[in-house]
Motif scaffolding. Structure first.
Motif, PDB file in Angstrom:
ATOM      1  N   ASN A 255       0.820  -1.222   0.000  1.00 45.51           N
ATOM      2  CA  ASN A 255       0.000   0.000   0.000  1.00 45.51           C
ATOM      3  C   ASN A 255       0.850   1.266   0.000  1.00 45.51           C
ATOM      4  O   ASN A 255       0.344   2.357  -0.281  1.00 45.51           O
ATOM      5  N   LEU A 256       2.123   1.128   0.304  1.00 50.27           N
ATOM      6  CA  LEU A 256       3.021   2.282   0.295  1.00 50.27           C
ATOM      7  C   LEU A 256       3.498   2.621  -1.117  1.00 50.27           C
ATOM      8  O   LEU A 256       3.923   3.746  -1.372  1.00 50.27           O
ATOM      9  N   ILE A 257       3.398   1.655  -2.040  1.00 47.59           N
ATOM     10  CA  ILE A 257       3.896   1.901  -3.404  1.00 47.59           C
ATOM     11  C   ILE A 257       3.008   2.913  -4.139  1.00 47.59           C
ATOM     12  O   ILE A 257       3.518   3.901  -4.678  1.00 47.59           O
ATOM     13  N   PRO A 258       1.660   2.726  -4.169  1.00 50.82           N
ATOM     14  CA  PRO A 258       0.812   3.752  -4.799  1.00 50.82           C
ATOM     15  C   PRO A 258       0.568   4.956  -3.887  1.00 50.82           C
ATOM     16  O   PRO A 258      -0.249   5.802  -4.179  1.00 50.82           O
ATOM     17  N   ARG A 259       1.267   4.995  -2.762  1.00 49.29           N
ATOM     18  CA  ARG A 259       1.201   6.094  -1.799  1.00 49.29           C
ATOM     19  C   ARG A 259      -0.192   6.266  -1.193  1.00 49.29           C
ATOM     20  O   ARG A 259      -0.709   7.363  -1.083  1.00 49.29           O
ATOM     21  N   PHE A 260      -0.778   5.142  -0.808  1.00 50.56           N
ATOM     22  CA  PHE A 260      -2.016   5.224  -0.031  1.00 50.56           C
ATOM     23  C   PHE A 260      -1.703   5.751   1.369  1.00 50.56           C
ATOM     24  O   PHE A 260      -2.546   6.359   2.022  1.00 50.56           O
ATOM     25  N   TYR A 261      -0.500   5.469   1.838  1.00 50.33           N
ATOM     26  CA  TYR A 261       0.021   6.010   3.091  1.00 50.33           C
ATOM     27  C   TYR A 261       1.437   6.517   2.818  1.00 50.33           C
ATOM     28  O   TYR A 261       2.081   6.089   1.852  1.00 50.33           O
ATOM     29  N   ASP A 262       1.921   7.419   3.662  1.00 52.57           N
ATOM     30  CA  ASP A 262       3.300   7.887   3.582  1.00 52.57           C
ATOM     31  C   ASP A 262       4.139   7.200   4.657  1.00 52.57           C
ATOM     32  O   ASP A 262       3.663   6.963   5.781  1.00 52.57           O
ATOM     33  N   VAL A 263       5.383   6.923   4.311  1.00 53.83           N
ATOM     34  CA  VAL A 263       6.285   6.236   5.250  1.00 53.83           C
ATOM     35  C   VAL A 263       6.647   7.156   6.415  1.00 53.83           C
ATOM     36  O   VAL A 263       6.619   8.386   6.293  1.00 53.83           O
ATOM     37  N   ASP A 264       6.987   6.539   7.548  1.00 54.63           N
ATOM     38  CA  ASP A 264       7.485   7.313   8.696  1.00 54.63           C
ATOM     39  C   ASP A 264       8.939   7.705   8.477  1.00 54.63           C
ATOM     40  O   ASP A 264       9.363   8.804   8.806  1.00 54.63           O
ATOM     41  N   SER A 265       9.701   6.761   7.952  1.00 53.75           N
ATOM     42  CA  SER A 265      11.112   7.029   7.638  1.00 53.75           C
ATOM     43  C   SER A 265      11.526   6.161   6.466  1.00 53.75           C
ATOM     44  O   SER A 265      10.847   5.204   6.106  1.00 53.75           O
ATOM     45  N   GLY A 266      12.650   6.507   5.861  1.00 51.61           N
ATOM     46  CA  GLY A 266      13.080   5.805   4.669  1.00 51.61           C
ATOM     47  C   GLY A 266      12.388   6.368   3.443  1.00 51.61           C
ATOM     48  O   GLY A 266      11.790   7.455   3.488  1.00 51.61           O
TER      49      GLY A 266
END
Length: 575
Positions: free
Chosen positions: A377-388
């Motif tokens: 779900n992080l690839i299409p940016r449904f959520y943003d990462v905390d770090s990295g």
């Protein structure tokens, strides 16, 4: 509430004419009692028939003019109110569409539905009624007092006593009813939530024989809303008889004291009749304002909830300047990525680093809750990462336009979502200008053409909302066809073969491999058999990577992978 008035801008001229027509109507109605007074004093009391006919005709014309202004004013106010509501709904819907999944999780789907429908209707109703009452009532109130004062100054003292009593009563009612209206909207949210869960989960509810408990749950929420509504309506119902009693006592007082003044030749009969009408106009206008005060608290509560939606800033927004890719179509890389859901004590995934390349199949496997779906779900940016950082085609997804990013991806969710419409419309959802040949080809690759051909109207067959007239495997295959038809650089398949039998699973993977030869394929799977042939297998456990490699490598180096495989496959299948 005042902040929503910005939506009046397109209706400024309509609003101007509403005020004009209602102003003319008010003047006409204020003039009628004076005409009637003249007819009584100078016509009836003196037996002058021609005077009665002449001024009676004037009264008729004034009444017709007042009615015409009322009709036009009501028509224009309805146009403004309904258009105002439509514009707010459009704005709220557009705002909700821009939300990330975090905002959806925060407000809740049921509440968003209520705010877009019921809350907007409350504000719209207030506008339609308010444009009539808030213009008409103050003119009638102030004008009525002035005209009554011009007829008899001493009788005006009666209004000086009655009007403050009415205003005090209105203020008392408003202080009680405002919190109740706010509470009603929250309880309406609860009813919508329970109803939505029951409608979407009816199969589970019936399977577990929970109909009785769900009925009790809905009845509790419904009773809570009903009790509050009854309490509000009791207060509102008490307003009318109290106002009528006040009006009747006011009429008695005017007739009583007016009669004394007439008997002493200090006042004429027509003037007393006109004064009585002006007093009623003033009190009716206050009742109109009372109705508005009853409506305003609920609309105010609704406006606050609407503004919450409009004010909530999406946490995931497009950058001012989009990041540039390095030309690697379909390249995906995770660099030391850590992510936590809002309010969670522990990260869902921690220190994730790997790369997925075009022309290869990257599989992700792990136990339940290991973070597989979170990761993709992080690839299409449904959520943003905390770090990295997550990179697509060499650019950080946070520096890419969301529309451009998602255009590169063919996404098949864990729970297949279909929309009401035909089979071809659902497949074409992935590419709006797809030809019939492209749709047929995508269905062939997804192993969906066989069951589609058996449907009554083939690709024109209707799919019910949510695809309830299809099996789980059929829905999964249509979801895969929808992703295939857009021919993206990256395919993300989130446990998209779970409802397929082994034969269809194998056929689909073989066809998919030929179709996606130049694309990056990322598969999340529970079955070890689905991932064994992948070019790269990523093993997740409790949000961490426990191993990366091919099947044979992981069997010798990764204990977590061995446990998963041995629990699903026999020794012959593993070999």
């Amino acid at each position: 509430m005042l902040r929503l008035f910005q939506f009046f801008k397109p209706y400024v001229w309509n609003l101007f004419w509403v005020i004009v027509f209602l102003f003319v109507q008010s003047l006409a109605e204020l003039y009628l009692p004076t005409l009637m007074s003249d007819v009584v004093n100078d016509g009836m009391m003196k037996g002058n028939s021609s005077y009665i006919w002449k001024y009676g005709s004037y009264m008729l014309l004034v009444a017709l003019g007042s009615s015409l202004c009322s009709i036009v004013g009501s028509y224009l106010s309805s146009i403004i109110g309904v258009g105002f509501g439509r514009d707010i709904r459009d704005k709220v819907f557009s705002r909700v569409e821009s939300y990330s999944l975090q905002e959806f999780d925060k407000i809740g789907t049921a509440s968003l539905i209520t705010r877009t429908t019921n809350d907007v209707i409350q504000v719209q109703t207030l506008i339609v009624m308010g444009l009539r009452f808030m213009v008409y009532a103050p003119i009638m109130c102030v004008g009525g007092i002035i005209m009554a004062f011009s007829k008899d100054k001493q009788l005006t003292l009666i209004l000086a006593v009655v009007l403050p009593v009415m205003l005090l009563l209105i203020a008392s009612i408003a202080s009680v009813i405002v919190p109740l209206f706010k509470s009603m909207q929250v309880k309406l949210d609860k009813v919508n939530l329970v109803l939505r869960e029951n409608l979407t989960g009816i199969r589970v509810i019936r399977a577990f024989n929970r109909l009785k408990s769900e009925n009790e749950r809905f009845e509790k929420a419904n009773r809570d809303l009903t009790e509050t509504s009854i309490k509000v309506n009791k207060i509102m119902a008490a307003i009318q008889p109290i106002m009528i009693i006040l009006m009747n006592f006011t009429s008695i007082a005017i007739i009583w004291f007016g009669g004394h003044r007439i008997s002493q030749n200090e006042m004429q009969v027509g003037d007393m009749m006109a004064f009585l009408q002006y007093a009623m106009q003033v009190m009716f206008s206050i009742i109109m304002v009372t109705i508005m005060f009853v409506m305003v608290p609920r609309a105010q509560a609704s406006a606050t909830r609407i503004n919450e939606v409009l004010d909530m800033e999406p946490k995931i927004v497009d950058p001012l300047h989009g990041g540039e890719s390095d030309g690697k179509r379909g390249y995906v890389e995770f660099r030391d990525v850590t992510f936590s859901y809002p309010g969670a004590e522990m990260p869902a995934i921690r220190n994730i680093s790997f790369a997925a390349y075009p022309g290869e199949v990257t599989a992700i496997i792990g136990g339940t809750g290991s973070g597989k779906s979170t990761l993709i779900n992080l690839i299409p940016r449904f959520y943003d990462v905390d770090s990295g950082s997550v990179l697509v085609d060499g650019a950080d997804v946070r520096q890419m336009n969301q529309k451009d990013l998602r255009a590169k991806i063919g996404f098949v969710p864990q729970t297949p979502i279909l929309f009401s419409g035909t089979v071809s419309e659902n497949i074409r959802y992935g590419k709006t200008d797809a030809s019939d040949e492209e749709i047929t080809h995508a269905a062939d690759v997804a192993q969906a053409s066989e069951f589609i051909s058996k449907m009554k109207e083939g690709y024109n067959s209707q799919i019910s909302q949510g695809g309830t007239n299809l099996s789980g495997g059929q829905k999964q295959r249509l979801s895969i066809a929808r992703a295939l038809v857009r021919k993206p650089g990256i395919y993300i398949l989130d446990d998209s073969f779970s409802a397929l039998d082994f034969k269809t699973d194998a056929q689909l993977r073989a066809a998919l491999k030929k179709e996606t030869v130049a694309s990056t394929v990322i598969i999340v799977a529970q079955r070890a058999g689905t991932v064994m042939d992948a070019d790269r297998i990523i093993v997740l456990d409790e949000g961490r990577i426990e191993g990366i490699g091919k099947h044979k490598e992981l069997m010798s180096t990764c204990s977590v992978y061995r446990e998963i495989v041995s629990s699903q496959l026999s020794g012959e299948e593993i070999a």
